[in-house]
Enzyme design. Structure first.
Site, PDB file in Angstrom:
ATOM      1  N   TYR A 145      87.904  74.369  19.560  1.00 33.02           N
ATOM      2  CA  TYR A 145      88.730  75.850  19.057  1.00 33.02           C
ATOM      3  C   TYR A 145      88.718  76.375  17.846  1.00 33.02           C
ATOM      4  O   TYR A 145      88.193  77.298  17.631  1.00 33.02           O
ATOM      5  CB  TYR A 145      89.960  74.958  19.748  1.00 33.02           C
ATOM      6  CG  TYR A 145      90.988  75.831  18.756  1.00 33.02           C
ATOM      7  CD1 TYR A 145      91.694  75.416  17.574  1.00 33.02           C
ATOM      8  CD2 TYR A 145      91.737  77.263  19.742  1.00 33.02           C
ATOM      9  CE1 TYR A 145      92.518  76.470  17.104  1.00 33.02           C
ATOM     10  CE2 TYR A 145      92.594  77.406  18.953  1.00 33.02           C
ATOM     11  CZ  TYR A 145      93.204  77.824  17.616  1.00 33.02           C
ATOM     12  OH  TYR A 145      94.522  78.889  17.445  1.00 33.02           O
TER      13      TYR A 145
HETATM   14  N1  LIG Z   1     101.440  79.626  17.842  1.00 34.19           N
HETATM   15  C1  LIG Z   1     101.000  79.350  17.079  1.00 34.19           C
HETATM   16  O1  LIG Z   1     101.801  78.606  16.377  1.00 34.19           O
HETATM   17  C2  LIG Z   1      99.527  80.527  16.581  1.00 34.19           C
HETATM   18  C3  LIG Z   1      98.579  80.684  17.281  1.00 34.19           C
HETATM   19  N2  LIG Z   1      98.080  81.138  16.631  1.00 34.19           N
HETATM   20  C4  LIG Z   1      96.516  82.022  17.530  1.00 34.19           C
HETATM   21  O2  LIG Z   1      98.053  83.414  17.918  1.00 34.19           O
HETATM   22  C5  LIG Z   1      97.339  84.098  18.654  1.00 34.19           C
HETATM   23  C6  LIG Z   1      98.589  83.921  19.850  1.00 34.19           C
HETATM   24  O3  LIG Z   1      99.734  82.465  19.731  1.00 34.19           O
HETATM   25  P1  LIG Z   1     100.150  81.628  20.783  1.00 34.19           P
HETATM   26  O4  LIG Z   1     101.152  83.161  21.478  1.00 34.19           O
HETATM   27  O5  LIG Z   1     100.739  80.924  20.746  1.00 34.19           O
HETATM   28  O6  LIG Z   1      99.160  82.147  22.284  1.00 34.19           O
HETATM   29  P2  LIG Z   1      99.473  81.758  23.691  1.00 34.19           P
HETATM   30  O7  LIG Z   1      98.660  79.892  23.978  1.00 34.19           O
HETATM   31  O8  LIG Z   1     100.875  81.584  23.855  1.00 34.19           O
HETATM   32  O9  LIG Z   1      98.691  82.574  24.270  1.00 34.19           O
HETATM   33  C7  LIG Z   1      98.166  83.439  24.668  1.00 34.19           C
HETATM   34  C8  LIG Z   1      97.908  83.746  26.415  1.00 34.19           C
HETATM   35  O10 LIG Z   1      96.354  83.761  25.943  1.00 34.19           O
HETATM   36  C9  LIG Z   1      95.648  84.299  27.541  1.00 34.19           C
HETATM   37  N3  LIG Z   1      95.052  83.311  28.456  1.00 34.19           N
HETATM   38  C10 LIG Z   1      94.681  82.273  28.484  1.00 34.19           C
HETATM   39  N4  LIG Z   1      93.585  82.243  28.947  1.00 34.19           N
HETATM   40  C11 LIG Z   1      93.081  83.422  29.140  1.00 34.19           C
HETATM   41  C12 LIG Z   1      92.512  83.755  30.235  1.00 34.19           C
HETATM   42  N5  LIG Z   1      91.348  82.438  30.842  1.00 34.19           N
HETATM   43  N6  LIG Z   1      91.899  85.092  30.318  1.00 34.19           N
HETATM   44  C13 LIG Z   1      92.958  86.143  30.042  1.00 34.19           C
HETATM   45  N7  LIG Z   1      94.129  85.479  28.793  1.00 34.19           N
HETATM   46  C14 LIG Z   1      94.424  83.864  28.922  1.00 34.19           C
HETATM   47  C15 LIG Z   1      97.731  83.631  28.162  1.00 34.19           C
HETATM   48  O11 LIG Z   1      98.049  84.634  29.386  1.00 34.19           O
HETATM   49  P3  LIG Z   1      98.586  84.396  30.398  1.00 34.19           P
HETATM   50  O12 LIG Z   1      99.428  83.288  30.340  1.00 34.19           O
HETATM   51  O13 LIG Z   1      99.005  85.327  31.003  1.00 34.19           O
HETATM   52  O14 LIG Z   1      97.487  84.023  31.579  1.00 34.19           O
HETATM   53  C16 LIG Z   1      98.793  83.137  26.989  1.00 34.19           C
HETATM   54  O15 LIG Z   1      99.905  84.034  27.186  1.00 34.19           O
HETATM   55  C17 LIG Z   1      96.317  82.937  19.951  1.00 34.19           C
HETATM   56  O16 LIG Z   1      95.283  83.319  19.729  1.00 34.19           O
HETATM   57  C18 LIG Z   1      96.449  81.884  18.757  1.00 34.19           C
HETATM   58  O17 LIG Z   1      95.202  81.081  18.575  1.00 34.19           O
HETATM   59  C19 LIG Z   1      97.603  80.774  15.235  1.00 34.19           C
HETATM   60  C20 LIG Z   1      97.280  79.446  14.547  1.00 34.19           C
HETATM   61  C21 LIG Z   1      99.025  79.571  15.149  1.00 34.19           C
HETATM   62  N1  LIG Z   2      96.547  79.911  21.822  1.00 30.79           N
HETATM   63  C1  LIG Z   2      96.986  78.850  20.637  1.00 30.79           C
HETATM   64  N2  LIG Z   2      96.513  78.830  19.576  1.00 30.79           N
HETATM   65  C2  LIG Z   2      97.114  77.649  18.594  1.00 30.79           C
HETATM   66  C3  LIG Z   2      98.735  77.731  19.015  1.00 30.79           C
HETATM   67  C4  LIG Z   2      99.291  77.568  20.571  1.00 30.79           C
HETATM   68  O1  LIG Z   2      99.906  77.573  20.556  1.00 30.79           O
HETATM   69  N3  LIG Z   2      98.429  78.996  21.389  1.00 30.79           N
HETATM   70  N4  LIG Z   2      99.938  76.796  18.585  1.00 30.79           N
HETATM   71  C5  LIG Z   2      99.116  76.410  17.204  1.00 30.79           C
HETATM   72  C6  LIG Z   2      99.986  75.262  16.384  1.00 30.79           C
HETATM   73  O2  LIG Z   2     101.104  76.303  15.865  1.00 30.79           O
HETATM   74  C7  LIG Z   2      99.115  74.987  14.779  1.00 30.79           C
HETATM   75  O3  LIG Z   2      99.023  76.170  13.792  1.00 30.79           O
HETATM   76  C8  LIG Z   2      99.981  73.967  13.420  1.00 30.79           C
HETATM   77  O4  LIG Z   2      99.934  73.133  14.816  1.00 30.79           O
HETATM   78  C9  LIG Z   2      97.390  76.626  16.820  1.00 30.79           C
HETATM   79  N5  LIG Z   2      96.732  77.572  17.646  1.00 30.79           N
END
Ligand SMILES: NC(=O)C1=CN([C@@H]2O[C@H](COP(=O)(O)OP(=O)(O)OC[C@H]3O[C@@H](n4cnc5c(N)ncnc54)[C@H](OP(=O)(O)O)[C@@H]3O)[C@@H](O)[C@H]2O)C=CC1
Ligand SMILES: Nc1nc2c(c(=O)[nH]1)N=C([C@H](O)[C@@H](O)CO)CN2
Length: 233
Positions: A145
């Site tokens: 990742y």
């Molecule tokens: N949440 C957090 O605390 C953190 C988030 N981030 C980053 O911020 C962004 C948003 O996070 P978050 O809202 O938690 O994300 P999610 O884990 O909720 O994923 C977002 C969306 O990605 C889509 N996705 C997954 N696989 C595929 C695929 N094969 N093709 C197309 N779409 C796909 C899914 O769409 P569907 O459900 O419609 O399939 C899902 O709803 C991400 O890039 C994440 O890495 C970084 C650090 C921390």
């Molecule tokens: N696609 C995603 N990426 C990440 C997620 C997630 O929920 N979806 N969550 C994290 C964590 O919050 C991490 O930042 C702290 O534990 C990281 N990326």
């Protein structure tokens, strides 16, 4: 038909992406989101001002289908926000690596190359990559990742050079933004303790960061840290 260029958010059907999509609508932007499946709840509560397009980035053909669809419908873009993501640990080994490479690198790469012409020449234009603070130090449990997000950050600089001055290209590297429902109290406590500010900020801080990058004409090729001071611990 509204001919205001749209904000396109990949993976915008939930959590951070959906919050930002709704905030863009509130601020007057037409919004397109991609998702792999339409949500049941949208039957009773349709998405206002947000157009969902089905797209799966796990294959090159799936990415190319989205490119073709956007061109066929004459989409004009104000911003392309690469939010779609899989957060898999290394127990998924090679399959996980492949999937996260496709979603975090191949999809942004192909979409940026193929959709640059969808940005009108005479208006502000932004591409924003959602990375992760984990690229700063790596991760013992999410090696693939972290690697795929590092690749995404590297592409930020390359595309910023390639598209300047017409399109700005930046990344945002969040640490904890919002927990997942299944996160245990012990996990939550550990995650909160990793940053100086010790909080779960919620998705609005990502929207604020996106708007900073979009509204500032003099920022490109950068990666905005959004980590609550994790680098201080
Ligand atoms: N949440 C957090 O605390 C953190 C988030 N981030 C980053 O911020 C962004 C948003 O996070 P978050 O809202 O938690 O994300 P999610 O884990 O909720 O994923 C977002 C969306 O990605 C889509 N996705 C997954 N696989 C595929 C695929 N094969 N093709 C197309 N779409 C796909 C899914 O769409 P569907 O459900 O419609 O399939 C899902 O709803 C991400 O890039 C994440 O890495 C970084 C650090 C921390
Ligand atoms: N696609 C995603 N990426 C990440 C997620 C997630 O929920 N979806 N969550 C994290 C964590 O919050 C991490 O930042 C702290 O534990 C990281 N990326």
């Amino acid at each position: 038909m509204n001919d205001t260029p749209a904000v396109l958010i990949t993976g915008g059907a939930q959590r951070v992406g959906l919050h930002c999509a709704r905030r863009f609508v509130e601020d007057g932007y037409p919004v397109i989101i991609t998702c792999r499946r339409l949500r049941q709840e949208w039957q009773a509560n349709p998405l206002q001002g947000i157009e969902p397009i089905l797209a799966d980035f796990s294959t090159q053909a799936g990415i190319e289908r989205l490119v073709a669809q956007l061109h066929e419908r004459g989409t004009r873009l104000r911003a392309l926000i690469h939010n779609a993501s899989l957060w898999l640990d290394d127990s998924h080994a090679g399959e996980g690596f492949q999937q996260m490479f496709m979603i975090h690198m191949q999809a942004p790469y192909l979409l940026n190359l193929a959709c640059a012409d969808l940005f009108p020449n005479d208006q502000p234009a932004d591409i924003i990559h959602l990375s992760d603070d984990v690229t700063r130090r790596g991760s013992a449990k999410h090696i693939a990742y972290a690697a795929s997000k590092s690749g995404l950050e590297g592409m930020t600089r390359s595309f910023a050079t390639r598209f300047a001055p017409r399109i700005k290209v930046n990344a945002i590297a969040p640490a904890l933004i919002m927990f997942n429902d299944g996160d245990s109290p012990a996990y939550r406590e550990r995650a909160l303790a990793k940053s100086a500010l010790g909080l779960e900020p919620g998705p609005e801080v990502v929207y604020q960061s996106i708007r900073y990058l979009m509204d500032n004409p003099y920022v490109t090729g950068t990666c905005l840290e959004l980590n609550g001071g994790r680098h201080l611990k």
